[in-house]
Design a protein around this motif. Structure first.
Motif, PDB file in Angstrom:
ATOM      1  N   THR A 119       5.812  11.412 -13.820  1.00  0.00           N
ATOM      2  CA  THR A 119       5.010  12.315 -12.993  1.00  0.00           C
ATOM      3  C   THR A 119       3.716  11.646 -12.568  1.00  0.00           C
ATOM      4  O   THR A 119       3.305  11.727 -11.404  1.00  0.00           O
ATOM      5  CB  THR A 119       4.708  13.618 -13.756  1.00  0.00           C
ATOM      6  N   LYS A 120       3.071  10.948 -13.491  1.00  0.00           N
ATOM      7  CA  LYS A 120       1.842  10.225 -13.147  1.00  0.00           C
ATOM      8  C   LYS A 120       2.121   9.138 -12.117  1.00  0.00           C
ATOM      9  O   LYS A 120       1.364   8.960 -11.150  1.00  0.00           O
ATOM     10  CB  LYS A 120       1.229   9.594 -14.398  1.00  0.00           C
ATOM     11  N   ALA A 121       3.206   8.390 -12.329  1.00  0.00           N
ATOM     12  CA  ALA A 121       3.526   7.269 -11.441  1.00  0.00           C
ATOM     13  C   ALA A 121       3.854   7.755 -10.032  1.00  0.00           C
ATOM     14  O   ALA A 121       3.410   7.162  -9.044  1.00  0.00           O
ATOM     15  CB  ALA A 121       4.692   6.474 -12.010  1.00  0.00           C
ATOM     16  N   VAL A 122       4.633   8.827  -9.927  1.00  0.00           N
ATOM     17  CA  VAL A 122       5.051   9.293  -8.603  1.00  0.00           C
ATOM     18  C   VAL A 122       3.905  10.010  -7.892  1.00  0.00           C
ATOM     19  O   VAL A 122       3.751   9.893  -6.667  1.00  0.00           O
ATOM     20  CB  VAL A 122       6.305  10.189  -8.704  1.00  0.00           C
ATOM     21  N   GLU A 123       3.065  10.729  -8.636  1.00  0.00           N
ATOM     22  CA  GLU A 123       1.926  11.380  -7.991  1.00  0.00           C
ATOM     23  C   GLU A 123       0.923  10.355  -7.474  1.00  0.00           C
ATOM     24  O   GLU A 123       0.218  10.609  -6.495  1.00  0.00           O
ATOM     25  CB  GLU A 123       1.261  12.364  -8.947  1.00  0.00           C
ATOM     26  N   ALA A 124       0.881   9.192  -8.105  1.00  0.00           N
ATOM     27  CA  ALA A 124       0.014   8.118  -7.612  1.00  0.00           C
ATOM     28  C   ALA A 124       0.480   7.601  -6.256  1.00  0.00           C
ATOM     29  O   ALA A 124      -0.312   7.076  -5.477  1.00  0.00           O
ATOM     30  CB  ALA A 124      -0.041   6.972  -8.618  1.00  0.00           C
ATOM     31  N   THR A 125       1.774   7.754  -5.961  1.00  0.00           N
ATOM     32  CA  THR A 125       2.285   7.321  -4.661  1.00  0.00           C
ATOM     33  C   THR A 125       1.962   8.326  -3.565  1.00  0.00           C
ATOM     34  O   THR A 125       1.958   7.963  -2.389  1.00  0.00           O
ATOM     35  CB  THR A 125       3.813   7.150  -4.697  1.00  0.00           C
ATOM     36  N   THR A 126       1.709   9.572  -3.948  1.00  0.00           N
ATOM     37  CA  THR A 126       1.511  10.730  -3.055  1.00  0.00           C
ATOM     38  C   THR A 126       2.776  11.088  -2.287  1.00  0.00           C
ATOM     39  O   THR A 126       2.730  11.907  -1.371  1.00  0.00           O
ATOM     40  CB  THR A 126       0.340  10.536  -2.066  1.00  0.00           C
ATOM     41  N   PHE A 127       3.922  10.504  -2.647  1.00  0.00           N
ATOM     42  CA  PHE A 127       5.190  10.832  -2.022  1.00  0.00           C
ATOM     43  C   PHE A 127       6.019  11.702  -2.954  1.00  0.00           C
ATOM     44  O   PHE A 127       5.578  12.080  -4.041  1.00  0.00           O
ATOM     45  CB  PHE A 127       5.952   9.555  -1.655  1.00  0.00           C
ATOM     46  N   ALA A 128       7.254  12.001  -2.563  1.00  0.00           N
ATOM     47  CA  ALA A 128       8.102  12.901  -3.338  1.00  0.00           C
ATOM     48  C   ALA A 128       8.872  12.143  -4.419  1.00  0.00           C
ATOM     49  O   ALA A 128       9.170  10.959  -4.258  1.00  0.00           O
ATOM     50  CB  ALA A 128       9.081  13.617  -2.407  1.00  0.00           C
ATOM     51  N   PRO A 129       9.218  12.807  -5.523  1.00  0.00           N
ATOM     52  CA  PRO A 129       9.994  12.159  -6.580  1.00  0.00           C
ATOM     53  C   PRO A 129      11.440  11.938  -6.159  1.00  0.00           C
ATOM     54  O   PRO A 129      11.938  12.595  -5.237  1.00  0.00           O
ATOM     55  CB  PRO A 129       9.906  13.158  -7.740  1.00  0.00           C
ATOM     56  N   PRO A 181       0.821  -1.229   0.000  1.00  0.00           N
ATOM     57  CA  PRO A 181       0.000   0.000   0.000  1.00  0.00           C
ATOM     58  C   PRO A 181       0.848   1.269   0.000  1.00  0.00           C
ATOM     59  O   PRO A 181       1.107   1.883   1.031  1.00  0.00           O
ATOM     60  CB  PRO A 181      -0.815  -0.133   1.292  1.00  0.00           C
ATOM     61  N   ILE A 182       1.288   1.659  -1.173  1.00  0.00           N
ATOM     62  CA  ILE A 182       2.132   2.839  -1.353  1.00  0.00           C
ATOM     63  C   ILE A 182       1.275   3.914  -1.997  1.00  0.00           C
ATOM     64  O   ILE A 182       1.059   3.915  -3.217  1.00  0.00           O
ATOM     65  CB  ILE A 182       3.358   2.501  -2.220  1.00  0.00           C
ATOM     66  N   GLY A 183       0.752   4.802  -1.177  1.00  0.00           N
ATOM     67  CA  GLY A 183      -0.148   5.824  -1.695  1.00  0.00           C
ATOM     68  C   GLY A 183      -1.346   5.201  -2.374  1.00  0.00           C
ATOM     69  O   GLY A 183      -2.029   4.338  -1.817  1.00  0.00           O
ATOM     70  N   LYS A 184      -1.596   5.589  -3.616  1.00  0.00           N
ATOM     71  CA  LYS A 184      -2.743   5.080  -4.361  1.00  0.00           C
ATOM     72  C   LYS A 184      -2.353   3.976  -5.333  1.00  0.00           C
ATOM     73  O   LYS A 184      -3.123   3.656  -6.246  1.00  0.00           O
ATOM     74  CB  LYS A 184      -3.431   6.227  -5.097  1.00  0.00           C
ATOM     75  N   TRP A 185      -1.175   3.379  -5.114  1.00  0.00           N
ATOM     76  CA  TRP A 185      -0.795   2.240  -5.947  1.00  0.00           C
ATOM     77  C   TRP A 185      -1.543   0.970  -5.539  1.00  0.00           C
ATOM     78  O   TRP A 185      -1.315  -0.089  -6.118  1.00  0.00           O
ATOM     79  CB  TRP A 185       0.710   2.014  -5.910  1.00  0.00           C
ATOM     80  N   THR A 186      -2.411   1.081  -4.558  1.00  0.00           N
ATOM     81  CA  THR A 186      -3.336  -0.024  -4.284  1.00  0.00           C
ATOM     82  C   THR A 186      -4.778   0.404  -4.537  1.00  0.00           C
ATOM     83  O   THR A 186      -5.711  -0.289  -4.144  1.00  0.00           O
ATOM     84  CB  THR A 186      -3.194  -0.540  -2.841  1.00  0.00           C
ATOM     85  N   ASP A 187      -4.951   1.541  -5.193  1.00  0.00           N
ATOM     86  CA  ASP A 187      -6.283   1.991  -5.625  1.00  0.00           C
ATOM     87  C   ASP A 187      -6.494   1.498  -7.054  1.00  0.00           C
ATOM     88  O   ASP A 187      -5.762   1.878  -7.970  1.00  0.00           O
ATOM     89  CB  ASP A 187      -6.369   3.519  -5.561  1.00  0.00           C
ATOM     90  N   GLU A 188      -7.481   0.656  -7.238  1.00  0.00           N
ATOM     91  CA  GLU A 188      -7.649  -0.021  -8.520  1.00  0.00           C
ATOM     92  C   GLU A 188      -7.855   0.957  -9.672  1.00  0.00           C
ATOM     93  O   GLU A 188      -7.320   0.768 -10.771  1.00  0.00           O
ATOM     94  CB  GLU A 188      -8.823  -1.006  -8.445  1.00  0.00           C
ATOM     95  N   ALA A 189      -8.628   2.021  -9.448  1.00  0.00           N
ATOM     96  CA  ALA A 189      -8.877   2.979 -10.518  1.00  0.00           C
ATOM     97  C   ALA A 189      -7.587   3.686 -10.937  1.00  0.00           C
ATOM     98  O   ALA A 189      -7.326   3.879 -12.134  1.00  0.00           O
ATOM     99  CB  ALA A 189      -9.922   4.004 -10.070  1.00  0.00           C
ATOM    100  N   THR A 190      -6.766   4.057  -9.952  1.00  0.00           N
ATOM    101  CA  THR A 190      -5.502   4.733 -10.244  1.00  0.00           C
ATOM    102  C   THR A 190      -4.565   3.821 -11.017  1.00  0.00           C
ATOM    103  O   THR A 190      -3.970   4.213 -12.025  1.00  0.00           O
ATOM    104  CB  THR A 190      -4.820   5.193  -8.935  1.00  0.00           C
ATOM    105  N   VAL A 191      -4.425   2.590 -10.537  1.00  0.00           N
ATOM    106  CA  VAL A 191      -3.518   1.644 -11.190  1.00  0.00           C
ATOM    107  C   VAL A 191      -4.023   1.275 -12.575  1.00  0.00           C
ATOM    108  O   VAL A 191      -3.235   1.143 -13.525  1.00  0.00           O
ATOM    109  CB  VAL A 191      -3.330   0.397 -10.312  1.00  0.00           C
ATOM    110  N   SER A 192      -5.317   1.137 -12.732  1.00  0.00           N
ATOM    111  CA  SER A 192      -5.880   0.793 -14.049  1.00  0.00           C
ATOM    112  C   SER A 192      -5.566   1.874 -15.078  1.00  0.00           C
ATOM    113  O   SER A 192      -5.287   1.573 -16.246  1.00  0.00           O
ATOM    114  CB  SER A 192      -7.392   0.600 -13.943  1.00  0.00           C
ATOM    115  N   ALA A 193      -5.591   3.138 -14.647  1.00  0.00           N
ATOM    116  CA  ALA A 193      -5.269   4.233 -15.569  1.00  0.00           C
ATOM    117  C   ALA A 193      -3.803   4.174 -15.989  1.00  0.00           C
ATOM    118  O   ALA A 193      -3.471   4.403 -17.157  1.00  0.00           O
ATOM    119  CB  ALA A 193      -5.578   5.574 -14.904  1.00  0.00           C
TER     120      ALA A 193
END
Length: 441
Positions: free
Chosen positions: A356-366, A59-71
């Motif tokens: 940018t999309k991948a790191v913003e999905a984590t909600t953490f810093a690049p 569970p790293i930010g929204k990398w376990t949110d199905e909608a986010t990962v599907s996009a």
């Protein structure tokens, strides 16, 4: 007769000249002209063979949110339709058991998304991972790459994001208790360790029984209790070489003893960090020791008060435990899957727009400078003030898995003790000795 011979010679010469002309034309014909054969006579370009790979993500930010990962997967499949990515979402309660069971059964995932403590110090140290140094993007911070590199020089984790873990307080409650005087809101730091305890006492005296809780029902979120105790005590957790654990010290024992004795600070052997966070979000606890920007983002709809992220209390410069997360590839002996996994990782990390999309999905810093990341996230500037306080990434110390178990078991035994410095130091020493024995193996 002479006329006949002359005619035959002339005929031979003409034929020879024609042959030479044809041969010269074939040799100098441009490549594009040669390729311009009728469509029906050209061989179709071979399509890449289809391959299916698995991605297991903690569970790293929204990398376990199905909608986010599907996009994100839709972006990938638009570029690589031949690679199918099957995703499984893990949690920190049983995620390790699932991965380890899969490894033992020869069914490890192709890609796992987690941090160096697992990818480097655990699975990488066992020789289970693929070296990724050849695909690390230019500009990735050297310190981050170092934390993702084994002692032998293999890069077992492609870092995606980073964060300095922090604590947080219910600002509304602290203001009502006149406890904001004990901290600096501009720098998000406590004035001193003594002032931290004064603030806890003020909030407790204002009628709040559960100000903060030392959760120790398991290893989930144990970075919070480690940072709290070592910052208050002023000691260390591990040596700089990452070969041994050093927390069983007089100063750390004295810091934990102060927490044990403080009104409003409670031990709870039945909960882990996720429970603590839930109790903080719903207003039962007035501070959380396992916090970061991701928690505020994910709980935004449930929060009814102003959250103030804070460094841990220290009489020197606070040292926050950092978090680094990224992708690792298990070596399952299938070259096609390994290459497909590398293709997926490169797609998510090389190009700045996709990264940018991948790191913003984590909600953490690049983990490298990318213009425009979090341009619309109003929380990021506030939390970024804590990033420079990120301390040593000691999670890659040898014997890490055993060390984590020893830590929360030690806290449970401290809870059952008389709370004296002597008793606490004895329990710390027992835990540290067991952790160092594992590190020496």
């Amino acid at each position: 007769m002479k006329k006949m011979i002359a005619l035959l010679l002339a005929l031979v010469m003409v034929v020879g000249l024609c042959a030479c002309s044809v041969e010269k034309t074939q040799e100098t014909k441009p490549a594009e002209t040669q390729a311009a054969a009728p469509a029906e006579t050209q061989a179709a370009a071979p399509e890449a063979a289809p391959v299916e790979i698995s991605l297991w993500t903690y569970p790293i930010g929204k990398w376990t949110d199905e909608a986010t990962v599907s996009a994100l997967l839709a972006d990938f499949n638009a570029a690589y339709p031949n690679i199918t990515v099957k995703v499984e979402y893990l949690d920190y309660t049983n995620g390790d058991d699932k991965v380890n069971t899969a490894i033992e059964g020869g069914q490890a995932p192709d890609i796992v998304m987690e941090g160096p403590e697992r990818l480097i110090a655990n699975w990488g140290a066992k020789g289970l991972m693929v070296d990724l140094k050849d695909i690390v993007p230019a500009g990735t911070y050297d310190s981050i790459i170092a934390s993702c590199t084994s002692a032998n020089g293999e890069v077992y984790e492609m870092p995606v994001c980073m964060i300095a873990h922090c604590m947080a307080i219910n600002r509304d409650v602290f203001e009502a208790a006149d406890a904001l005087q004990y901290l600096n809101e501009e720098t998000h730091t406590w004035n001193s360790v003594d002032d931290f305890f004064k603030a806890v006492q003020a909030v407790y005296d204002a009628g709040n029984e559960y100000v903060g809780t030392i959760y120790c029902g398991g290893q989930g979120g144990d970075q919070g209790t480690r940072a709290l105790i070592t910052n208050i005590g002023g000691g260390t957790y591990a040596n700089a070489e990452h070969t041994a654990y050093t927390y069983a010290s007089q100063e750390n024992a004295e810091g934990l003893a102060r927490l044990y004795a403080q009104d409003g600070i409670n031990f709870d052997t039945a909960i882990v960090a996720s429970d603590e966070i839930q109790n903080f979000v719903n207003g039962t606890f007035q501070m959380a020791f396992c916090w970061n920007i991701s928690q505020e983002v994910n709980n935004a709809d449930a929060l009814t008060f102003d959250v103030l992220p804070m460094a841990f209390p220290s009489d020197t410069t606070p040292s926050l435990q950092g978090g680094i997360w990224g992708f690792g590839i298990f070596n399952n002996g299938d070259d096609a899957k390994i290459e497909a996994a590398k293709t997926f990782i490169k797609f998510m990390t090389e190009d700045d727009a996709q990264y940018t999309k991948a790191v913003e999905a984590t909600t953490f810093a690049p983990v490298r400078d990318v213009e425009g990341v979090y341009a619309t996230n109003e929380l990021f500037p506030e939390y970024s003030l804590l990033s420079p306080l990120m301390g040593d990434y000691y999670q890659i110390t040898k014997g890490w898995t055993q060390a984590r178990t020893e830590w929360w078991n030690m806290l449970q035994r401290v809870d059952a003790s008389d709370g004296s410095v002597e008793a606490i130091l004895a329990e710390m020493t027992t835990a540290q000795d067991a952790a160092n024995a594992a590190a020496a193996e």
